[in-house]
Design a protein around this motif. Structure first.
Motif, PDB file in Angstrom:
ATOM      1  N   VAL A   1       1.308   4.807   0.714  1.00 24.09           N
ATOM      2  CA  VAL A   1       0.614   5.819   1.503  1.00 24.09           C
ATOM      3  C   VAL A   1       0.998   7.219   1.030  1.00 24.09           C
ATOM      4  CG1 VAL A   1       0.303   6.744   3.818  1.00 24.09           C
ATOM      5  CG2 VAL A   1       0.476   4.288   3.482  1.00 24.09           C
ATOM      6  N   GLY A   8      -6.494   9.237   7.039  1.00 27.44           N
ATOM      7  CA  GLY A   8      -5.893   8.212   6.200  1.00 27.44           C
ATOM      8  C   GLY A   8      -5.209   8.761   4.964  1.00 27.44           C
ATOM      9  N   SER A   9      -5.177  10.091   4.815  1.00 29.79           N
ATOM     10  CA  SER A   9      -4.579  10.665   3.615  1.00 29.79           C
ATOM     11  C   SER A   9      -3.051  10.646   3.676  1.00 29.79           C
ATOM     12  CB  SER A   9      -5.080  12.096   3.420  1.00 29.79           C
ATOM     13  OG  SER A   9      -4.818  12.860   4.577  1.00 29.79           O
ATOM     14  N   GLY A  10      -2.479  10.347   4.848  1.00 32.24           N
ATOM     15  CA  GLY A  10      -1.024  10.217   4.947  1.00 32.24           C
ATOM     16  C   GLY A  10      -0.341  11.370   5.662  1.00 32.24           C
ATOM     17  N   LYS A  11      -1.112  12.219   6.347  1.00 37.02           N
ATOM     18  CA  LYS A  11      -0.534  13.391   7.008  1.00 37.02           C
ATOM     19  C   LYS A  11       0.487  12.994   8.075  1.00 37.02           C
ATOM     20  CE  LYS A  11      -4.535  14.713   8.593  1.00 37.02           C
ATOM     21  NZ  LYS A  11      -5.460  13.645   8.209  1.00 37.02           N
ATOM     22  N   HIS A  29      -6.754  19.486  12.321  1.00 40.20           N
ATOM     23  CA  HIS A  29      -8.137  19.535  11.854  1.00 40.20           C
ATOM     24  C   HIS A  29      -8.788  20.837  12.281  1.00 40.20           C
ATOM     25  CE1 HIS A  29      -8.353  15.614  10.118  1.00 40.20           C
ATOM     26  NE2 HIS A  29      -7.972  14.998  11.235  1.00 40.20           N
ATOM     27  N   PHE A  73       0.829  -1.188   0.000  1.00 45.26           N
ATOM     28  CA  PHE A  73       0.000   0.000   0.000  1.00 45.26           C
ATOM     29  C   PHE A  73       0.871   1.249   0.000  1.00 45.26           C
ATOM     30  CE2 PHE A  73      -2.935   2.709   2.740  1.00 45.26           C
ATOM     31  CZ  PHE A  73      -3.674   3.114   1.654  1.00 45.26           C
ATOM     32  N   THR A  98       1.965  10.152   8.492  1.00 50.46           N
ATOM     33  CA  THR A  98       3.083   9.422   7.907  1.00 50.46           C
ATOM     34  C   THR A  98       4.108  10.401   7.329  1.00 50.46           C
ATOM     35  OG1 THR A  98       1.539   7.653   7.380  1.00 50.46           O
ATOM     36  CG2 THR A  98       3.688   7.585   6.302  1.00 50.46           C
ATOM     37  N   SER A 141      -8.096  14.529   4.854  1.00 53.76           N
ATOM     38  CA  SER A 141      -9.012  13.672   5.599  1.00 53.76           C
ATOM     39  C   SER A 141      -8.232  12.512   6.211  1.00 53.76           C
ATOM     40  CB  SER A 141     -10.127  13.167   4.697  1.00 53.76           C
ATOM     41  OG  SER A 141      -9.574  12.641   3.524  1.00 53.76           O
TER      42      SER A 141
HETATM   43  N1  LIG Z   1       2.910   1.380  10.398  1.00 50.39           N
HETATM   44  C1  LIG Z   1       1.954   1.244   9.462  1.00 50.39           C
HETATM   45  N2  LIG Z   1       1.771   0.044   8.869  1.00 50.39           N
HETATM   46  C2  LIG Z   1       0.821  -0.108   7.919  1.00 50.39           C
HETATM   47  N3  LIG Z   1       0.004   0.858   7.505  1.00 50.39           N
HETATM   48  C3  LIG Z   1       0.128   2.072   8.073  1.00 50.39           C
HETATM   49  C4  LIG Z   1       1.114   2.315   9.076  1.00 50.39           C
HETATM   50  N4  LIG Z   1       1.012   3.606   9.469  1.00 50.39           N
HETATM   51  C5  LIG Z   1       0.018   4.141   8.724  1.00 50.39           C
HETATM   52  N5  LIG Z   1      -0.522   3.222   7.892  1.00 50.39           N
HETATM   53  C6  LIG Z   1      -1.597   3.454   6.922  1.00 50.39           C
HETATM   54  O1  LIG Z   1      -1.261   4.562   6.161  1.00 50.39           O
HETATM   55  C7  LIG Z   1      -2.407   5.363   5.885  1.00 50.39           C
HETATM   56  C8  LIG Z   1      -2.147   6.799   6.253  1.00 50.39           C
HETATM   57  O2  LIG Z   1      -1.977   6.879   7.656  1.00 50.39           O
HETATM   58  P1  LIG Z   1      -1.717   8.252   8.403  1.00 50.39           P
HETATM   59  O3  LIG Z   1      -1.663   7.936   9.839  1.00 50.39           O
HETATM   60  O4  LIG Z   1      -0.554   8.905   7.812  1.00 50.39           O
HETATM   61  O5  LIG Z   1      -3.039   9.044   8.077  1.00 50.39           O
HETATM   62  P2  LIG Z   1      -3.492  10.460   8.614  1.00 50.39           P
HETATM   63  O6  LIG Z   1      -3.691  11.309   7.433  1.00 50.39           O
HETATM   64  O7  LIG Z   1      -2.573  10.918   9.665  1.00 50.39           O
HETATM   65  O8  LIG Z   1      -4.921  10.142   9.243  1.00 50.39           O
HETATM   66  P3  LIG Z   1      -5.573  10.629  10.619  1.00 50.39           P
HETATM   67  O9  LIG Z   1      -6.200  11.936  10.335  1.00 50.39           O
HETATM   68  O10 LIG Z   1      -6.578   9.559  10.896  1.00 50.39           O
HETATM   69  O11 LIG Z   1      -4.479  10.678  11.637  1.00 50.39           O
HETATM   70  C9  LIG Z   1      -3.558   4.748   6.661  1.00 50.39           C
HETATM   71  O12 LIG Z   1      -4.372   4.029   5.752  1.00 50.39           O
HETATM   72  C10 LIG Z   1      -2.886   3.821   7.606  1.00 50.39           C
HETATM   73  O13 LIG Z   1      -3.695   2.681   7.801  1.00 50.39           O
END
Ligand SMILES: Nc1ncnc2c1ncn2[C@@H]1O[C@H](COP(=O)(O)OP(=O)(O)OP(=O)(O)O)[C@@H](O)[C@H]1O
Ligand SMILES: [Mg+2]
Lengths: 252, 235, 244
Positions: free
Chosen positions: A22, A43-46, A206, A20, A48, A41
């Motif tokens: 990200v 899960g958009s990867g912020k 947010h 996947f 990460t 939103s």
């Molecule tokens: N260590 C990991 N292993 C596998 N998948 C991961 C890991 N960390 C994050 N993900 C996936 O990567 C995607 C993005 O995650 P991320 O935490 O960056 O989102 P986000 O934008 O911060 O969302 P939120 O607003 O919910 O915090 C998600 O679908 C999550 O399931």
């Protein structure tokens, strides 16, 4: 050339977890005194992306440089752990869940980094730690343990802990999302005053009010890509893409 | 009656005190050995390297499933045999040597303690809050700083109640070494019984002494737990 | 020497010993299981001064070596031989098997009492109130709500306790009961073949493994309504009160 005041630069960051992807190539440049809000939103990867900046996650590809110094990555691993540690010393981070060390008092939490990572003399570090705690409005709580504080107070300690390292950039990952609504403001106020001081900050949030009023630049992340970027007023009043328009409508 | 327990030639007080000293020495010597083995076992069973993990899990599982007295005999007789055949092989003229029961006790009880402690510590490492470790990394701590300054103090806190129970079990298990002829509290009691023909009186006395040790340990452990949990709200 | 020789020659003795080990364990655990629920109820429901003797008893049993308890009963009874003969109890105490079972039962009673106390305390208040609200008598509440739930919570810890007792039963060999440990030592003293200890270890592990499987099977039969996650949480709760 204005590259001299570019503090932190990320180029084409990609990150895959298993099959996947990200992050699909995200670039961002933070100059001195920038306050960059990252929106998007769930899960958009912020998160990460933010965690790739200080290598809590190692990017699958792409590069991060601080003051033009690039962190070397070889075969998906940092080439030199010392380099990562040096980078982290200069990037503060504030987490959604505060992550205070529960076995140490408030003061000890703030002094930990200066004393044990930067090897500052204890007395000096203590004086500074007390000043930073005062700065976030917690001068009276130095000897309390984290569990004796409210969420808002804990997050302010976490901010003081980041400040105590005297970082070049502070990264915030949804610093108010875990807080009860009535505690959000006390943390936002502290962040606002930091921005006013001219600190360089990258904030995943947010809180649209904060993004619009405090940040100098907003970035909208969607499915691992930056789809809009610019000064907040312009972006919010004239959304260029449909996804961002929908995003604004939803958070309102 | 009291004369029986007096110190000196007429009473058994001094013999029993000497036994108590051996018991205490054995327990205090075994503790660090056991804790060290426990850490190795915990690291091994948390390792991502499969053979090492199998070794760790195997050791803790098997050891915890065996009677302590069996372990003691295996160590005492097994290591004794091994030592002797080694000596025979090195110099055939040498007579047989005796493996010290104290050493056998330390090794056997240490292995038992280590297996249980391995489980306690593994649980404690698993209970660590990832976020606090990340916070340490985020300010630029090295891995060893994270381990010594964040992980270990908290592992200690989580593991203390379990390790405390194991300490009390260890104290009680030391009684087993009397069976392989170490002059501990239990065995000195037996000697006194043999002479005085008052088994109930003396075994009761031995029980009371162990009981006092256990209750004292519990008090000290409770104080240590309070200290370790400073500032942490009780759930 | 070939490790197979010893098992080929002596397996009947070892099996005989294993059966004795199982007999000792089950008898001790069973007697304790009959007594401990009542003590646990007293521990939970009555005034402090009534509980006091039980607390002292539990503390003593948990704070002293089982070996010392066994010696106290087996050898200690000799000190009162005339009295015991008078009451017709001497024949009982003269037999090491009886003394071992008595010691194990007394010891396990203390542990089981604590485990069940934990179980009873773990029953949600709301369920008890609901039972009262539909008009159950206190006895009915106990039988139909508290007991099933408390046993469900305590079940894994009770299983643990039986295994610990099984291991502890090896001490009976020291007062000349021919359990698995006793037989093993006997064979070793004849053959000086060290491998007999390893065979004994294997048999002990087999007994434990079989028991664990049976206990888990029973657990599933007892509580189809609980998920695995629930049961481990419950187990942990009960274990807080029990041995490590
Ligand atoms: N260590 C990991 N292993 C596998 N998948 C991961 C890991 N960390 C994050 N993900 C996936 O990567 C995607 C993005 O995650 P991320 O935490 O960056 O989102 P986000 O934008 O911060 O969302 P939120 O607003 O919910 O915090 C998600 O679908 C999550 O399931
Ligand atoms: Mg996030």
């Amino acid at each position: 050339m204005t590259t001299t005041d570019c503090v932190l630069e990320a180029i084409e960051i990609r990150k895959t977890f298993g099959p996947f992807e990200v992050l699909k190539g995200v670039s961002l440049e933070a100059r001195n005194h920038d306050v960059i809000s990252i929106l998007g939103s769930s899960g958009s990867g912020k998160s990460t992306f933010l965690r790739c900046l200080n290598f809590l996650e190692t990017p699958t590809s792409g590069s991060v440089s601080l003051h033009g110094q690039e962190v070397e990555v070889r075969n998906g691993k940092p080439a030199n752990p010392r380099q990562i540690e040096a980078l982290r010393r200069r990037l503060g981070m504030v987490f959604q869940q505060f992550n205070l060390w529960t076995h140490r008092t408030v003061l000890e939490n703030v002094m930990e980094g200066p004393v044990h990572v930067k090897k500052e003399p204890k007395a000096e570090a203590r004086e500074k730690a007390e000043a930073f705690l005062q700065r976030v409005g917690l001068a009276g709580k130095t000897n309390a343990y984290p569990s004796q504080l409210s969420g808002g107070q804990q997050q302010r300690v976490a901010i003081a802990r980041a400040l105590a390292m005297e970082p070049d950039v502070i990264l915030f990952d949804e610093p108010t999302s875990a807080l009860d609504p009535e505690l959000v403001d006390e943390v936002l106020k502290v962040m606002q005053s930091l921005a006013a001081e001219g600190r360089t900050m990258i904030v995943v949030t947010h809180e649209m009010g904060f993004a619009r009023q405090v940040s100098s630049e907003t970035v909208f992340l969607h499915e691992g890509r930056i789809v809009e970027q610019g000064p907040p007023d312009e972006m919010f009043s004239h959304p260029k893409t449909e996804v961002f328009e929908r995003f604004i409508a939803k958070v309102k | 009656m009291l004369e029986l327990f007096s110190l000196g030639d007429t009473g058994w007080g001094d013999e029993i005190l000497r036994g108590l000293l051996v018991t205490a020495q054995l327990a205090v010597t075994t503790l660090p050995v056991g804790i060290l083995l426990g850490f190795f076992a915990a690291f091994a069973s948390l390792s991502r390297f499969v053979p090492l993990r199998a070794l760790g899990v195997g050791y803790t599982t098997i050891m915890r499933g065996l009677p302590e007295i069996l372990t003691l005999f295996v160590v005492y007789n097994g290591v004794g045999l091994l030592l002797n055949s080694l000596v025979q092989w090195l110099s055939p003229e040498a007579g047989s040597i005796d493996f010290s029961p104290f050493a056998a006790g330390v090794i056997a009880l240490g292995m038992v303690f280590g297996a249980f402690a391995g489980e306690v510590l593994r649980g404690a490492f698993n209970a660590l809050d990832r976020g606090q470790i990340e916070a340490g990394r985020a300010i630029g701590m090295t891995n060893s700083q994270v381990f010594w300054r964040i992980s270990l103090p908290q592992v200690w806190r989580f593991a203390l109640p379990g390790l405390g129970n194991l300490w009390i079990n260890l104290l009680k298990d030391t009684a087993l070494v009397s069976v392989i002829a170490l002059d501990d509290l239990m065995r000195m009691t037996k000697v006194a019984v043999g002479v005085t023909k008052q088994p109930f009186t003396f075994y009761l006395l031995a029980c009371l002494i162990y009981w006092v040790l256990s209750v004292l340990s519990e008090l000290v452990l409770a104080a240590m737990e309070r200290r370790a949990n400073r500032g942490v709200r009780r759930a | 020497m070939n490790p197979m020789d010893v098992i080929v020659t002596y397996w009947p003795r070892l099996i005989d010993g294993a059966l004795m080990t199982i007999r000792l364990t089950l008898l001790g655990a069973f007697i304790a299981a009959l007594v401990s629920p009542w003590l646990a109820l007293v521990r939970v429901n009555t005034a402090t001064f009534i509980q006091a003797p039980i607390r002292v008893y539990v503390s003593f049993m948990r704070g002293t070596p089982l070996l010392a308890q066994l010696f106290l009963i087996f050898y200690g009874s000799g000190q009162f031989r005339p009295e015991l003969e008078q009451w017709g109890l001497w024949d009982f105490f003269r037999d090491p098997f009886n003394c071992a079972v008595l010691a194990f039962a007394l010891n396990s009673t203390a542990y089981q009492t604590e485990i069940l106390r934990g179980g009873i305390l773990g029953v949600p208040r709301g369920e008890i109130e609901a039972a009262r609200a539909v008009g159950m008598t206190p006895i009915q509440v106990l039988r139909r709500v508290v007991a099933p739930h408390a046993y469900r919570i305590a079940w894994p810890a009770l299983g643990n306790e039986v295994i610990l007792l099984m291991k502890a039963s090896a001490l009976a060999s020291i007062v000349t009961v021919f359990d698995l440990m006793g037989r093993t030592r006997q064979v070793f003293s004849r053959t000086f073949d060290f491998s007999v200890y390893l065979w004994a270890a294997l048999i002990y592990l087999c007994i434990t493994a079989t028991f664990v499987l049976l206990w888990r099977f029973a657990e599933r039969r007892l509580s189809p309504h609980l998920s695995a996650a629930d049961s481990t949480a419950a187990a942990r709760l009960a274990e807080l009160e029990a041995r490590p």
